[in-house]
Design an enzyme around this catalytic site. Structure first.
Site, PDB file in Angstrom:
ATOM      1  N   GLY A   1      -4.232  41.241  31.954  1.00 19.56           N
ATOM      2  CA  GLY A   1      -4.673  40.008  31.032  1.00 19.56           C
ATOM      3  C   GLY A   1      -6.980  39.888  30.577  1.00 19.56           C
ATOM      4  O   GLY A   1      -7.339  40.875  31.082  1.00 19.56           O
TER       5      GLY A   1
ATOM      6  N   GLY B   1      -1.260  41.660  34.149  1.00 12.98           N
ATOM      7  CA  GLY B   1      -0.640  41.433  32.373  1.00 12.98           C
ATOM      8  C   GLY B   1      -0.238  42.255  32.061  1.00 12.98           C
ATOM      9  O   GLY B   1       0.965  41.801  31.523  1.00 12.98           O
TER      10      GLY B   1
ATOM     11  N   GLU C   1      -6.470  42.938  41.315  1.00 11.59           N
ATOM     12  CA  GLU C   1      -7.115  41.880  40.916  1.00 11.59           C
ATOM     13  C   GLU C   1      -7.939  41.243  42.649  1.00 11.59           C
ATOM     14  O   GLU C   1      -8.865  40.349  42.115  1.00 11.59           O
ATOM     15  CB  GLU C   1      -5.677  40.842  40.659  1.00 11.59           C
ATOM     16  CG  GLU C   1      -5.174  40.982  39.589  1.00 11.59           C
ATOM     17  CD  GLU C   1      -4.133  41.558  39.681  1.00 11.59           C
ATOM     18  OE1 GLU C   1      -3.853  41.708  38.487  1.00 11.59           O
ATOM     19  OE2 GLU C   1      -4.090  42.498  40.543  1.00 11.59           O
TER      20      GLU C   1
ATOM     21  N   ASP D   1      -0.457  38.515  40.343  1.00  7.58           N
ATOM     22  CA  ASP D   1      -0.134  37.163  39.549  1.00  7.58           C
ATOM     23  C   ASP D   1       1.131  38.142  38.886  1.00  7.58           C
ATOM     24  O   ASP D   1       1.708  38.582  39.471  1.00  7.58           O
ATOM     25  CB  ASP D   1      -0.951  36.666  38.898  1.00  7.58           C
ATOM     26  CG  ASP D   1      -1.079  37.117  37.682  1.00  7.58           C
ATOM     27  OD1 ASP D   1      -2.021  38.534  37.408  1.00  7.58           O
ATOM     28  OD2 ASP D   1      -1.644  36.707  36.890  1.00  7.58           O
TER      29      ASP D   1
END
Length: 351
Positions: A67, A116, A139, A147
């Site tokens: 992301g 992402g 992350e 996530d």
């Protein structure tokens, strides 16, 4: 056709073709890209001529490297948390849409796929790994957490492999990804464009792939499977660390490397990731996405994410000052609070 500067979504033959085209940012997902892909999926579901979705990248380096964390960091530092959470809400809803999409969803991954990018590929029906495939969920190194559906996907990998990926952020190539089930097929990089063209023509996807797929032998991590199953199958995080040290003491250089790797990650993030791995195997996909939204809602107002992005992305001094600074200082009650329900603010998902 939907056209934006960073992504193109068009119908080509039998396929809804998604072209990720933000090479200067390694195709890092922006809100515009998330919205364009979500809109295309909605439209193509009702188009009988579209029998499959195919996602490709124009970049030779990356499928999608994550992301847009710099954008998220800057919004949060400015106190614009609602904008951050709106991005994550739409991204997570897109991950859920892909997971539940009624038509085959084929991601051609030849290069970096992280964060992402995992969310817009791993939950599809077919994940095709090229020679340059490089997977990671890194992350914990920026004060964040795995996530985009990792809460559901990683605990379902055999032999503690998901815990290994989540707690260390280590990168793996195509052979190990195939063995783990992260990728479904391997195709030579030089044949990816030919495969894309073939997938736009009518025909059974598996039959088309059979003409392109190559077999890969065991990956570099094959010999570490027993050690990883033991270490990342531990019931508590301190026991994970103890088992790594024990394996190192018995001569495992790889275990020693992982001990050092985890030691420099955000202690809070590592503890969150461990809790995800313990919890996620018992959740369905929608519950996993709601859980991630609960976590991210707290991280957005915390410390370590902003410090991690500063140290790794902005200042690049690689010297984050985590709070707390060590795993021993992490309070389990604080970790539990990240997972608490949000009441009226829970993530809304269709279906």
């Amino acid at each position: 056709m939907t056209q934006q500067r960073e992504i193109t979504c068009e119908i080509r033959g039998a396929a809804g073709l998604v072209i990720l085209d933000r090479p200067s940012a390694l195709n890092a997902l922006s809100l515009g890209m998330v919205r364009a892909l979500a809109s295309a999926l909605d439209a193509w579901e009702d188009y009988p001529q579209v029998t499959r979705v195919v996602v490709v990248s124009t970049s030779g380096k990356a499928f999608c490297a994550g992301g847009d964390i710099r954008w998220l960091h800057d919004r949060g530092k400015a106190g614009r948390h609602d904008e951050m959470l709106a991005f994550w809400a739409e991204e997570y809803a897109l991950n859920h849409r892909i997971k539940t999409y009624p038509k085959p969803y084929v991601a051609l991954i030849d290069g970096i796929v992280m964060g992402g990018g995992v969310g817009i590929s791993l939950h599809g029906s077919h994940r095709i790994a090229g020679d340059r495939y490089l997977f990671a969920m890194p992350e914990v190194g920026i004060g964040f957490f795995p996530d985009v559906g990792a809460t559901w996907a990683l605990p379902r990998l055999d032999g503690g492999f998901g815990g290994f990926l989540a707690l260390t952020g280590e990168r793996i190539g195509a052979a190990d990804a195939l063995s783990a089930g992260l990728a479904t097929h391997a195709v030579p990089s030089e044949r990816m464009a030919e495969l894309t063209d073939a997938l736009t023509r009518p025909g059974a996807i598996d039959d088309i792939l059979a003409g392109f797929t190559l077999q890969r032998g065991p990956g570099p991590l094959h010999g570490e499977q027993a050690m990883m199953a033991d270490v990342f199958g531990a019931a508590t995080l301190p026991e994970v660390i103890e088992r790594l040290r024990r394996a190192e003491g018995k001569g495992s250089a790889f275990a020693g490397k992982l001990t050092q790797t985890i030691a420099v990650k955000s202690p809070t993030s590592v503890a969150i990731a461990f809790a995800q791995m313990r919890l996620g195997g018992g959740l369905d996909f929608a519950e996993a996405m709601r859980t991630e939204y609960r976590i991210v809602s707290r991280i957005a107002r915390g410390h370590d994410f902003y410090e991690g992005v500063r140290a790794v992305v902005i200042d690049k001094d690689q010297a984050p000052r985590w709070r707390p600074a060590t795993l021993e200082e992490v309070d389990q009650a604080d970790i539990d609070a990240y997972f608490a329900p949000l009441g009226a603010d829970e993530l809304k998902l269709e279906g």
